[in-house]
Design a protein around this motif. Structure first.
Motif, PDB file in Angstrom:
ATOM      1  N   SER A   1       0.808  -1.229   0.000  1.00  0.00           N
ATOM      2  CA  SER A   1       0.000   0.000   0.000  1.00  0.00           C
ATOM      3  C   SER A   1       0.836   1.271   0.000  1.00  0.00           C
ATOM      4  CB  SER A   1      -0.932   0.010   1.227  1.00  0.00           C
ATOM      5  OG  SER A   1      -1.811  -1.093   1.207  1.00  0.00           O
ATOM      6  N   ILE A   2       2.133   1.149   0.280  1.00  0.00           N
ATOM      7  CA  ILE A   2       2.992   2.346   0.390  1.00  0.00           C
ATOM      8  C   ILE A   2       4.235   2.224  -0.488  1.00  0.00           C
ATOM      9  CG2 ILE A   2       2.148   2.965   2.692  1.00  0.00           C
ATOM     10  CD1 ILE A   2       4.738   1.725   3.845  1.00  0.00           C
ATOM     11  N   ARG A   3       4.061   1.810  -1.718  1.00  0.00           N
ATOM     12  CA  ARG A   3       5.206   1.617  -2.611  1.00  0.00           C
ATOM     13  C   ARG A   3       5.861   2.941  -3.009  1.00  0.00           C
ATOM     14  NH1 ARG A   3       5.506  -3.657  -3.950  1.00  0.00           N
ATOM     15  NH2 ARG A   3       3.582  -4.876  -4.005  1.00  0.00           N
ATOM     16  N   THR A   4       5.093   4.006  -3.074  1.00  0.00           N
ATOM     17  CA  THR A   4       5.635   5.328  -3.390  1.00  0.00           C
ATOM     18  C   THR A   4       5.392   6.257  -2.209  1.00  0.00           C
ATOM     19  OG1 THR A   4       3.611   6.273  -4.333  1.00  0.00           O
ATOM     20  CG2 THR A   4       4.986   4.939  -5.802  1.00  0.00           C
ATOM     21  N   TRP A   5       6.073   7.407  -2.203  1.00  0.00           N
ATOM     22  CA  TRP A   5       5.870   8.351  -1.110  1.00  0.00           C
ATOM     23  C   TRP A   5       4.484   8.985  -1.166  1.00  0.00           C
ATOM     24  CZ3 TRP A   5       8.477   7.828   3.015  1.00  0.00           C
ATOM     25  CH2 TRP A   5       9.791   7.361   2.969  1.00  0.00           C
ATOM     26  N   ASP A   6       3.938   9.139  -2.357  1.00  0.00           N
ATOM     27  CA  ASP A   6       2.571   9.646  -2.458  1.00  0.00           C
ATOM     28  C   ASP A   6       1.576   8.633  -1.899  1.00  0.00           C
ATOM     29  OD1 ASP A   6       3.197  12.129  -3.523  1.00  0.00           O
ATOM     30  OD2 ASP A   6       3.072  11.444  -5.599  1.00  0.00           O
ATOM     31  N   ASP A   7       1.850   7.332  -2.115  1.00  0.00           N
ATOM     32  CA  ASP A   7       1.029   6.280  -1.501  1.00  0.00           C
ATOM     33  C   ASP A   7       1.102   6.385   0.019  1.00  0.00           C
ATOM     34  OD1 ASP A   7       0.442   5.220  -4.002  1.00  0.00           O
ATOM     35  OD2 ASP A   7       1.959   3.640  -3.876  1.00  0.00           O
ATOM     36  N   TRP A   8       2.307   6.597   0.508  1.00  0.00           N
ATOM     37  CA  TRP A   8       2.533   6.666   1.950  1.00  0.00           C
ATOM     38  C   TRP A   8       1.777   7.845   2.551  1.00  0.00           C
ATOM     39  CZ3 TRP A   8       4.934  10.069   5.396  1.00  0.00           C
ATOM     40  CH2 TRP A   8       5.363   9.545   6.606  1.00  0.00           C
ATOM     41  N   ILE A   9       1.809   8.974   1.876  1.00  0.00           N
ATOM     42  CA  ILE A   9       1.095  10.157   2.361  1.00  0.00           C
ATOM     43  C   ILE A   9      -0.412   9.921   2.329  1.00  0.00           C
ATOM     44  CG2 ILE A   9       0.560  12.579   1.846  1.00  0.00           C
ATOM     45  CD1 ILE A   9       3.471  12.865   0.873  1.00  0.00           C
ATOM     46  N   GLU A  10      -0.909   9.304   1.271  1.00  0.00           N
ATOM     47  CA  GLU A  10      -2.346   9.032   1.179  1.00  0.00           C
ATOM     48  C   GLU A  10      -2.778   8.052   2.263  1.00  0.00           C
ATOM     49  OE1 GLU A  10      -6.202   9.267   0.231  1.00  0.00           O
ATOM     50  OE2 GLU A  10      -4.578  10.570  -0.477  1.00  0.00           O
ATOM     51  N   PHE A  11      -1.966   7.049   2.538  1.00  0.00           N
ATOM     52  CA  PHE A  11      -2.233   6.113   3.633  1.00  0.00           C
ATOM     53  C   PHE A  11      -2.326   6.892   4.945  1.00  0.00           C
ATOM     54  CE2 PHE A  11      -1.579   2.828   6.712  1.00  0.00           C
ATOM     55  CZ  PHE A  11      -1.891   1.608   6.100  1.00  0.00           C
ATOM     56  N   GLY A  12      -1.411   7.854   5.112  1.00  0.00           N
ATOM     57  CA  GLY A  12      -1.405   8.676   6.329  1.00  0.00           C
ATOM     58  C   GLY A  12      -2.628   9.563   6.440  1.00  0.00           C
ATOM     59  N   ARG A  13      -3.132  10.052   5.303  1.00  0.00           N
ATOM     60  CA  ARG A  13      -4.367  10.854   5.324  1.00  0.00           C
ATOM     61  C   ARG A  13      -5.523  10.043   5.905  1.00  0.00           C
ATOM     62  NH1 ARG A  13      -4.424  15.517   1.956  1.00  0.00           N
ATOM     63  NH2 ARG A  13      -2.748  15.592   0.397  1.00  0.00           N
ATOM     64  N   LYS A  14      -5.630   8.806   5.451  1.00  0.00           N
ATOM     65  CA  LYS A  14      -6.708   7.940   5.919  1.00  0.00           C
ATOM     66  C   LYS A  14      -6.546   7.616   7.397  1.00  0.00           C
ATOM     67  CE  LYS A  14      -7.273   5.832   1.349  1.00  0.00           C
ATOM     68  NZ  LYS A  14      -7.086   4.595   0.540  1.00  0.00           N
ATOM     69  N   LEU A  15      -5.307   7.377   7.813  1.00  0.00           N
ATOM     70  CA  LEU A  15      -5.049   7.091   9.222  1.00  0.00           C
ATOM     71  C   LEU A  15      -5.437   8.283  10.086  1.00  0.00           C
ATOM     72  CD1 LEU A  15      -3.729   5.201  11.356  1.00  0.00           C
ATOM     73  CD2 LEU A  15      -1.560   6.359  10.867  1.00  0.00           C
ATOM     74  N   LYS A  16      -5.075   9.469   9.637  1.00  0.00           N
ATOM     75  CA  LYS A  16      -5.396  10.682  10.396  1.00  0.00           C
ATOM     76  C   LYS A  16      -6.914  10.905  10.429  1.00  0.00           C
ATOM     77  CE  LYS A  16      -4.364  14.574  12.493  1.00  0.00           C
ATOM     78  NZ  LYS A  16      -3.875  15.723  11.699  1.00  0.00           N
ATOM     79  N   ALA A  17      -7.579  10.711   9.289  1.00  0.00           N
ATOM     80  CA  ALA A  17      -9.029  10.933   9.224  1.00  0.00           C
ATOM     81  C   ALA A  17      -9.790   9.914  10.047  1.00  0.00           C
ATOM     82  CB  ALA A  17      -9.482  10.894   7.768  1.00  0.00           C
ATOM     83  N   ASN A  18      -9.354   8.668  10.027  1.00  0.00           N
ATOM     84  CA  ASN A  18     -10.093   7.596  10.692  1.00  0.00           C
ATOM     85  C   ASN A  18      -9.832   7.501  12.192  1.00  0.00           C
ATOM     86  OD1 ASN A  18     -10.863   7.045   8.094  1.00  0.00           O
ATOM     87  ND2 ASN A  18      -9.881   5.037   7.956  1.00  0.00           N
ATOM     88  N   LEU A  19      -8.609   7.879  12.613  1.00  0.00           N
ATOM     89  CA  LEU A  19      -8.265   7.659  14.020  1.00  0.00           C
ATOM     90  C   LEU A  19      -7.491   8.816  14.653  1.00  0.00           C
ATOM     91  CD1 LEU A  19      -8.997   5.124  15.674  1.00  0.00           C
ATOM     92  CD2 LEU A  19      -6.642   4.349  15.380  1.00  0.00           C
TER      93      LEU A  19
END
Length: 422
Positions: free
Chosen positions: A168-186
């Motif tokens: 899910s985090i192969r690129t840095w943009d993937d990593w940032i998007e993953f972080g957006r969801k983490l921040k929004a959800n929890l």
């Protein structure tokens, strides 16, 4: 590139000169004195060498100068040509010693090139000076990965198994998007601060601030430094970084789950084990975006005042064989710099279930194979304006473009004072 002497040991040690002082720490011709810091060498090899260094008629005397001023102690001894050890450990800031490489023995004269292929090429190259002298022999290495809170990711409804997170985090943009969801959800963050993200992106790149010939690279619009800067700014704006500037805040955030991830080397696992024991079983390891980097790892060097450089070299190569590096990992968790140690069957996973069913040793074995070869210039100590300014963006709200321009301007100004032609 001119002006390297201005950043060398003599300048940093206050320009001391030799006098009538004793040159070596020990005047006993049978003794070779090693300086090292706690846990930078394996106790097993030190004990054996104290009874006799194999292949020589010398004995090893190991000493630990104060860790708080390690570099100052060593540089002062070298610059003053007084009370110098015969062998010395050098930390990951090894490039700071390049300007004064003549103070160290080139181990190629004893056949270092013949054992080069036994070590990770990226680790070996860190110890080779710009002129091609092999003065700093690899001890341990620091391949990096993405540490994360498995329980927090799962609670946030995100992929939580190591393979799924890595995918899910192969690129840095993937990593940032993953972080957006983490921040929004929890409301949790992916990483503690901008400094950590910026530096680890650079640590995983084959290009850094300068070429081996001394040419600055950071001003290129497509440079690694500019790319790392832009990624970090995007992460700051996305709110995925914790802006936790104090160690106490960082530790509390990892324990509570307010910060659910960290990018760091294999040695960070031991820090987690000692500082956050209550989180045992809640952490996992995933591949960071793009590739692993290297963070940390030390070297052994022979000062040119050594009483018997050939015997010192024999100690170094003997102490850093695959078998001894594997043994040292089991003793003090120094991750090997030789791939053969990783396949020896001797090493045991030291995480003791901290990462649940995941074997951290197997994970970092795979990461080590992806680390790129890079050159770390002694001038990187000047380039710390970039890390200062990226922190100003995150912690102080400074405009990113102005901060970048200020970092470039300040770095260039200091380089020019040292006689560097930009």
């Amino acid at each position: 590139m001119a002006g390297t002497t201005g950043l060398g040991l003599l300048a940093l040690a206050g320009g001391l000169t030799g006098c009538a002082s004793q040159i070596s720490v020990s005047t006993d011709p049978k003794e070779l004195v090693l300086w090292y810091w706690n846990r930078s060498m394996g106790p097993g090899v030190l004990k054996q060498a104290s009874s006799g260094i194999p292949g020589t008629n010398k004995f090893l005397v190991s000493q630990q100068p104060p860790n708080s001023n390690w570099d100052t102690k060593l540089r002062t001894s070298l610059a003053g040509h007084a009370f110098v050890p015969d062998i010395s450990a050098i930390n990951s800031n090894v490039s700071l010693y390049f300007p004064d490489e003549s103070m160290f023995i080139d181990m190629n004269q004893f056949g270092a090139q013949d054992v080069k292929d036994r070590y990770f090429p990226w680790k070996w190259d860190y110890g080779v000076t710009p002129s091609g002298r092999m003065c700093f022999f690899p001890i341990d290495s620091g391949p990096t990965g993405f540490y994360y809170r498995y329980d927090i990711f799962a609670k946030a409804g995100l992929p939580s198994e190591p393979e799924a997170v890595s995918a899910s985090i192969r690129t840095w943009d993937d990593w940032i998007e993953f972080g957006r969801k983490l921040k929004a959800n929890l409301g949790s963050h992916m990483l503690m601060d901008s400094y950590q993200l910026f530096t680890q992106i650079i640590n995983a790149s084959p290009e850094r601030y300068f070429t081996r010939e001394g040419k600055p690279l950071y001003m290129n619009s497509t440079s690694t430094i500019r790319d790392a800067w832009d990624i970090t700014v995007r992460a700051i704006k996305a709110g995925v970084l914790g802006n936790q500037q104090l160690a106490t805040d960082q530790n509390a955030a990892w324990i509570s789950g307010k910060t659910a991830g960290h990018i760091e080397a294999v040695w960070w696992a031991q820090i987690l084990l000692s500082t956050a024991p209550a989180t045992k079983g809640k952490w996992r390891l995933a591949s960071q975006p793009v590739r692993a980097g290297n963070s940390g790892g030390s070297f052994l060097a022979i000062p040119d005042t050594c009483k018997d450089p050939e015997a010192a070299y024999k100690f170094i190569t003997w102490s850093q064989t695959a078998a001894h590096q594997a043994q040292t990992y089991n003793e003090v968790q120094l991750f090997p710099s030789t791939p053969e140690a990783l396949t020896s069957g001797i090493m045991k996973d030291a995480s003791r279930g901290f990462f649940g069913p995941q074997n951290s040793l197997d994970f970092f074995k795979k990461q080590a194979a992806t680390v790129p070869t890079a050159f770390v210039s002694p001038y990187e100590q000047i380039a710390n304006f970039f890390t200062t300014e990226i922190t100003n963006v995150e912690a102080g709200g400074k405009d990113p473009d102005r901060a970048w321009d200020d970092a470039v301007t300040q770095t260039n100004r200091v380089l020019q004072k040292h006689g560097v032609n930009l």
